[in-house]
Design a protein around this motif. Sequence first.
Motif, mmCIF file in Angstrom:
data_model
loop_
_atom_site.group_PDB
_atom_site.id
_atom_site.type_symbol
_atom_site.label_atom_id
_atom_site.label_comp_id
_atom_site.label_asym_id
_atom_site.label_seq_id
_atom_site.Cartn_x
_atom_site.Cartn_y
_atom_site.Cartn_z
ATOM 1 N N GLU A 19 0.848 -1.208 0.000
ATOM 2 C CA GLU A 19 0.000 0.000 0.000
ATOM 3 C C GLU A 19 0.882 1.256 0.000
ATOM 4 N N ASP A 20 1.899 1.245 0.860
ATOM 5 C CA ASP A 20 2.843 2.378 0.927
ATOM 6 C C ASP A 20 3.588 2.568 -0.378
ATOM 7 N N GLU A 21 4.088 1.440 -0.886
ATOM 8 C CA GLU A 21 4.905 1.499 -2.102
ATOM 9 C C GLU A 21 4.084 2.003 -3.295
ATOM 10 N N VAL A 22 2.863 1.486 -3.432
ATOM 11 C CA VAL A 22 2.025 1.905 -4.564
ATOM 12 C C VAL A 22 1.568 3.355 -4.365
ATOM 13 N N GLY A 23 1.319 3.716 -3.111
ATOM 14 C CA GLY A 23 0.924 5.090 -2.825
ATOM 15 C C GLY A 23 -0.543 5.380 -3.058
ATOM 16 N N VAL A 24 -1.398 4.512 -2.481
ATOM 17 C CA VAL A 24 -2.843 4.797 -2.489
ATOM 18 C C VAL A 24 -3.318 4.871 -1.038
ATOM 19 N N ASP A 25 -4.511 5.450 -0.852
ATOM 20 C CA ASP A 25 -5.023 5.642 0.502
ATOM 21 C C ASP A 25 -5.244 4.314 1.218
ATOM 22 N N ARG A 26 -5.882 3.353 0.531
ATOM 23 C CA ARG A 26 -6.122 2.025 1.086
ATOM 24 C C ARG A 26 -5.888 1.012 -0.022
ATOM 25 N N LEU A 27 -5.203 -0.071 0.327
ATOM 26 C CA LEU A 27 -5.076 -1.183 -0.618
ATOM 27 C C LEU A 27 -5.409 -2.477 0.116
ATOM 28 N N ARG A 28 -6.321 -3.238 -0.441
ATOM 29 C CA ARG A 28 -6.669 -4.550 0.102
ATOM 30 C C ARG A 28 -6.541 -5.569 -1.026
ATOM 31 N N VAL A 29 -6.234 -6.808 -0.641
ATOM 32 C CA VAL A 29 -6.107 -7.885 -1.629
ATOM 33 C C VAL A 29 -7.137 -8.961 -1.302
ATOM 34 N N LYS A 30 -8.045 -9.171 -2.217
ATOM 35 C CA LYS A 30 -9.065 -10.217 -2.051
ATOM 36 C C LYS A 30 -8.494 -11.487 -2.655
ATOM 37 N N HIS A 31 -8.129 -12.445 -1.774
ATOM 38 C CA HIS A 31 -7.393 -13.612 -2.254
ATOM 39 C C HIS A 31 -8.318 -14.786 -2.566
ATOM 40 N N GLU A 32 -8.716 -14.845 -3.812
ATOM 41 C CA GLU A 32 -9.616 -15.901 -4.278
ATOM 42 C C GLU A 32 -8.914 -17.247 -4.434
ATOM 43 N N GLY A 33 -7.576 -17.229 -4.301
ATOM 44 C CA GLY A 33 -6.828 -18.480 -4.294
ATOM 45 C C GLY A 33 -7.149 -19.333 -3.074
ATOM 46 N N MET A 34 -7.851 -18.759 -2.099
ATOM 47 C CA MET A 34 -8.189 -19.487 -0.876
ATOM 48 C C MET A 34 -9.512 -20.260 -0.991
ATOM 49 N N ASN A 35 -10.055 -20.361 -2.169
ATOM 50 C CA ASN A 35 -11.234 -21.210 -2.397
ATOM 51 C C ASN A 35 -10.824 -22.697 -2.409
ATOM 52 N N PRO A 36 -11.792 -23.626 -2.306
ATOM 53 C CA PRO A 36 -11.436 -25.045 -2.141
ATOM 54 C C PRO A 36 -10.492 -25.610 -3.206
ATOM 55 N N THR A 37 -10.668 -25.281 -4.469
ATOM 56 C CA THR A 37 -9.713 -25.804 -5.460
ATOM 57 C C THR A 37 -8.660 -24.760 -5.809
ATOM 58 N N GLY A 38 -8.621 -23.654 -5.062
ATOM 59 C CA GLY A 38 -7.535 -22.696 -5.222
ATOM 60 C C GLY A 38 -7.770 -21.598 -6.244
ATOM 61 N N SER A 39 -9.008 -21.412 -6.686
ATOM 62 C CA SER A 39 -9.287 -20.268 -7.558
ATOM 63 C C SER A 39 -10.750 -19.840 -7.434
ATOM 64 N N PHE A 40 -11.038 -18.650 -7.976
ATOM 65 C CA PHE A 40 -12.400 -18.093 -7.933
ATOM 66 C C PHE A 40 -13.407 -18.916 -8.721
ATOM 67 N N LYS A 41 -12.923 -19.833 -9.546
ATOM 68 C CA LYS A 41 -13.836 -20.610 -10.398
ATOM 69 C C LYS A 41 -14.823 -21.427 -9.568
#
Length: 417
Positions: A93-115
């Motif tokens: 977030e600091d490095e990119v320089g935006v007010d807020r940065l969040r990462v929605k990690h869809e790799g944490m689904n049962p087979t490892g992707s948003f699919k």
Amino acid sequence: MTLSAERDAAPDEADDGVWLACIECGETFAPFSAIRYRCDDCDGLLEARYADPPTFDAFEGDGVWRYSAALPFEEGVTLPEGSTPLHEVPRLEDEVGVDRLRVKHEGMNPTGSFKDRGMTVGVRVAQELGVDRLACASTGNTSAALAAYGARAGLETLVLLPAGKVAAGKVAQASLHDARILEVDGNFDACLDIVQDLAGRGEAYLLNSLNPFRLEGQKTIGLEILEEFRDDEGRFPDRIVLPVGNAGNTAALYKCFRELVQAGAMAEDEVPKLTGVQAKGAAPMVEAVENGWADTERWDEVETRATAIRIGNPVNAPKALPGIRETGGTAVAVSDEAITDAQRALAGEGVGVEPASAASVAGLRKLREEGVVGADEAVVCLTTGHLLKDPDAAAEAGGDPEPVPNDTDAVLAHLSE
Ligand code: F0G
């Protein structure tokens, strides 16, 4: 359909308040009485519509099915999926320089992707239709998800993959979940052409994102982001940045926002700017956005290390392009080197993703440098797949193991070198 369009009254074909509508000519169809992927009249893309799109207070429980009020069924074939983390990434977030940065990690689904979000709904629809064989073309993740959800439902699955261009973890998943795997001497777009032909001939039920019900499940990514972000920050994010291949997810997020605006749950000016990122070697959506086209032109030659988004003919472009434009978003292409750099930066925050996922962060960095993204923005980057999907890419991006003798003193000597 636009963000500001009034919702339609339910046509006679509606089943329990749900129907299919053609996005081009508006023709409507009953949702579950026949198998249909495109409009009978004009061949346009179809989408699911609802008599009563819900507001946030209709949602309860966890995961994808928390949002059943916004889906065609109450429950589905579940492993379960959704409820993925929304990570803080303070250094990035600091490095990119935006007010807020969040990462929605869809790799944490049962087979490892948003699919998985799309498959829990898509396979439920397949059961409703009474089909016995499911099929997809895939750059890998869709095949892994289809194989797992098909297995869960006790249905036969067939997957068509571009030979030599699918990451090892994904082929292993499809294989162990017992999909029949056909390796095609061609790219993903060729695989999708063939599987559409097979589906058209009644050989299998197609569960690529051309299937409108897949996108209903994927819509829940948007609902989760909005709910979680608002709880933490008291506002919605200004922008969502995501990797784009077939543009299914982009179309799904746009539909999510449209339904919320129609339900009065969100104001039009609160809708996050949809920002798509492609690899330079496979960027037909970026080309279409830059040229103001209503559809993409097919790229016959595509190449990128981010094999998940190695796609030259995004089928959902006619649904996704209006979403990017109307929300005030954009699309950007990034190099494979920038993707690997972003993959390392995410890993440095403990977030392990596959290359295509890191494209979102690479795209954000580029747009911030160009001043397209402002320093005051609250941004969510979507990471679509887990690091272990593509172990070879991860090992290449990371450091090499160091061989040492079987002796503590020798290990210490090595460490002090
Ligand atoms: N990220 C990952 C990890 C993917 O696997 C995909 C698509 C995308 C992004 C792009 O999403 O197509 O909705 O724009 N993978 C498909 C597959 C094509 O076969 O697994 P999209």
